[in-house]
Design an enzyme around this catalytic site. Structure first.
Site, PDB file in Angstrom:
ATOM      1  N   LYS A 181     -24.963  58.443 -17.059  1.00  0.00           N
ATOM      2  CA  LYS A 181     -25.345  59.512 -17.689  1.00  0.00           C
ATOM      3  C   LYS A 181     -24.828  60.350 -16.071  1.00  0.00           C
ATOM      4  O   LYS A 181     -25.947  60.426 -15.638  1.00  0.00           O
ATOM      5  CB  LYS A 181     -26.572  60.341 -18.459  1.00  0.00           C
ATOM      6  N   GLU A 257     -35.127  56.024  -7.259  1.00  0.00           N
ATOM      7  CA  GLU A 257     -34.218  56.709  -5.968  1.00  0.00           C
ATOM      8  C   GLU A 257     -35.258  58.427  -6.227  1.00  0.00           C
ATOM      9  O   GLU A 257     -34.212  59.450  -6.464  1.00  0.00           O
ATOM     10  CB  GLU A 257     -32.621  56.798  -5.943  1.00  0.00           C
ATOM     11  N   CYS A 291     -31.674  63.729  -0.192  1.00  0.00           N
ATOM     12  CA  CYS A 291     -32.836  63.600  -0.337  1.00  0.00           C
ATOM     13  C   CYS A 291     -33.570  62.469   0.810  1.00  0.00           C
ATOM     14  O   CYS A 291     -34.497  63.103   1.409  1.00  0.00           O
ATOM     15  CB  CYS A 291     -33.030  62.173  -1.383  1.00  0.00           C
ATOM     16  N   GLU A 388     -39.811  69.505  -1.303  1.00  0.00           N
ATOM     17  CA  GLU A 388     -38.746  68.688  -0.716  1.00  0.00           C
ATOM     18  C   GLU A 388     -37.729  70.306  -0.597  1.00  0.00           C
ATOM     19  O   GLU A 388     -37.876  71.142  -1.617  1.00  0.00           O
ATOM     20  CB  GLU A 388     -38.222  67.693  -2.056  1.00  0.00           C
TER      21      GLU A 388
HETATM   22  C1  SIN Z   1     -29.428  60.545  -2.666  1.00  0.00           C
HETATM   23  O1  SIN Z   1     -29.502  62.499  -1.420  1.00  0.00           O
HETATM   24  O2  SIN Z   1     -30.196  61.154  -2.845  1.00  0.00           O
HETATM   25  C2  SIN Z   1     -28.174  60.045  -1.186  1.00  0.00           C
HETATM   26  C3  SIN Z   1     -27.922  60.824  -0.324  1.00  0.00           C
HETATM   27  C4  SIN Z   1     -27.361  58.930   0.708  1.00  0.00           C
HETATM   28  O3  SIN Z   1     -26.217  58.271  -0.194  1.00  0.00           O
HETATM   29  O4  SIN Z   1     -27.149  59.819   1.799  1.00  0.00           O
END
Ligand code: SIN
Length: 487
Positions: A181, A257, A291, A388
């Site tokens: 998804k 993640e 992230c 964040e």
């Molecule tokens: C992400 O922001 O979840 C992944 C970033 C990355 O793979 O460098």
């Protein structure tokens, strides 16, 4: 519409059981271009019934795939990899239009995403078990790694290609079938990947793509359906926690993640220019929507002024605009809400006495733009420290001792990436070992690679993606004890 060398890569239907299909209701939903805020295509709006059907098809398709040799699976994955590489230009254009990142970054993501497929095609052939010396002379102990079963993958809009291949490639390599998804903001990259997998000869049912606006309904089906044995999610920590709860009743294996809040520490002995370049690469990649982005720049007080001046000069040199324009170095944010959130973060910091070095406001362009921003005099009670950011704001705060830097860095529930810049070998080891993160970049602002394990500790998640460890998350270890072998 998007100009493509191969217009048939632009799909707008769901991909289930090897076929392009409308939603059962016939409903569609609009996909917007963040650079202009205009709807440029409508796509099929799937829901629970389509998700359930895709899961059932995955279940039926898996046994034959599992029985195929690792080499057969690897050959199909390699074919898929080659098709992605051949179609990089088209995939990058689709990605830029639906997600916003500049074309050069989109092409880099296509390569990065394809590299996961090549890597796991190779790893498929190295899914070794063990023979373990037994305590009993008439026994032999063996282990096998077997596919975990049907996998559900829920992927984000910030890397609409790489976050899919990082999950689908190891799942297929291990012998699993997958239902994906993608985010409803970026379904087209997922559809294009599915079309290329179909062309590569991937048997039907092994990789389906279902998307829709009722994300809670689709997410609920993926996380509670008994057939699904593993859920892999990339996204926010609050959603990850909800999904963890809903997988509990069917005891699924999970990979999570989740969000980060990366500290970026520059010690007084660092090469300042290298650190500034690292901060630019880490902070402003994908307009700060990753992230692993540097979220808090923690700079030694003796070099803070010089670091800030050099950073501000570089930030002022960024060209903001539509990612399709070759000269653009930073694109729009994903939607208006993200822009409002940036303004709220800046206002909060300024109200608490931060200093605005550059940026700090929306941009007079049609689309979701926020100017690349540097704030100094930041302190831990500000939202930019605690949350964040997920956007182009670089907050700078200072420290005087290594202990202070480590304490500031670890003062968060998140534990994904961190970065340190120093020329001291003692510091590299001492600080890396004390940081509560899954990833530490040392004198390096870009740490993502298919060969390295990506994942976090604390509230940043569970499991690792990529690398030799990434396949384990899609397998179960079976122990076989062969007894009474001596007469
Ligand atoms: C992400 O922001 O979840 C992944 C970033 C990355 O793979 O460098």
């Amino acid at each position: 519409m998007i100009e493509l060398n191969d217009p048939s890569l632009l799909k707008t239907q769901l991909f289930i059981n090897g076929e392009w299909v409308n939603s059962n209701s016939g409903d569609t939903f609009p996909v917007y271009c963040p650079a202009t805020n205009e709807c440029f295509v409508n796509v099929a709006n799937g829901g629970k019934s389509e998700t359930e059907y895709a899961i059932n098809c995955a279940h039926s398709a898996m046994p034959l795939w599992q029985q195929a040799t690792a080499k057969q699976r690897a050959n199909i994955l390699k074919h898929w990899y080659r098709l992605i590489v051949e179609n990089t230009q088209d995939l990058a254009r689709i990605l830029t239009v639906e997600q916003g990142k500049p074309l050069h970054e989109a092409s880099a993501e296509v390569t990065y995403g394809a590299d996961y497929i090549e890597w796991f095609a190779e790893e498929a052939k190295r899914l070794y078990g063990d023979i373990i010396p037994s305590n009993n002379p008439s026994q032999r102990i063996l282990t096998l790694k077997q596919p975990v079963g049907v996998v559900a993958a829920i992927t984000p809009w910030n890397f609409p290609i790489a976050m899919i291949t990082r999950k689908v490639a190891p799942a297929l390599a291990a012998g699993c079938a997958v239902v994906v998804k993608p985010a409803e903001a970026t379904p087209l990259s997922a559809f294009a990947l599915a079309e290329l997998a179909r062309r590569a000869g991937l048997p039907k049912g092994l990789f389906s793509v279902v998307v829709g606006t009722d994300v809670a309904q689709i997410g609920h089906e993926l996380s509670t359906n008994k057939i699904v044995k593993k859920l892999s999610f990339t996204g926010s920590t609050p959603v990850g926690k909800l999904l963890l709860k809903s997988t509990a009743d069917t005891v699924k294996k999970v990979s999570m993640e989740l969000g980060g809040n990366a500290p970026f520490i520059v010690f007084e002995d660092a090469d300042i220019e290298l650190a500034v370049e690292g901060a630019m690469a880490s902070k402003f990649r994908n307009a700060g929507q990753t992230c692993v982005c540097a979220n808090r720049l923690i700079i030694h007080s003796a070099i803070a002024q010089e670091f800030t001046q050099r950073l501000v000069t570089k930030v002022k040199g960024l060209t903001i605009g539509n990612g399709l324009d070759e000269n653009v170095s930073i694109g729009p944010l994903i939607n208006e809400k993200a822009v409002e959130n940036m303004q709220g973060l800046v206002n909060d910091a300024l109200a608490l006495n931060a200093t605005l070095e550059t940026g700090g406001s929306t941009v007079d362009l049609k689309g979701n733009y926020f100017s690349p921003t540097v704030l100094s005099n930041v302190s831990p009670e500000m939202r930019v420290f605690k949350e964040e950011i997920f956007g182009p704001i670089a907050p700078i705060l200072t420290f005087d001792t290594d202990e202070q830097a480590i304490e500031l860095a670890n003062a968060t529930e998140a534990g994904l990436a961190s970065y340190i810049f120093t020329q001291s070998h003692r510091r590299i080891w001492q600080v890396s070992e004390k940081l509560e993160n899954g990833i530490v970049g040392v004198n390096e602002g870009v740490i993502s690679s298919e060969v390295a394990p990506f994942g976090g500790v604390k509230a940043s998640g569970l499991g690792r993606e990529g690398s030799k460890y990434g396949l384990d998350d899609y397998t179960e270890l079976k122990y076989i004890c062969v007894g009474n072998i001596e007469e």
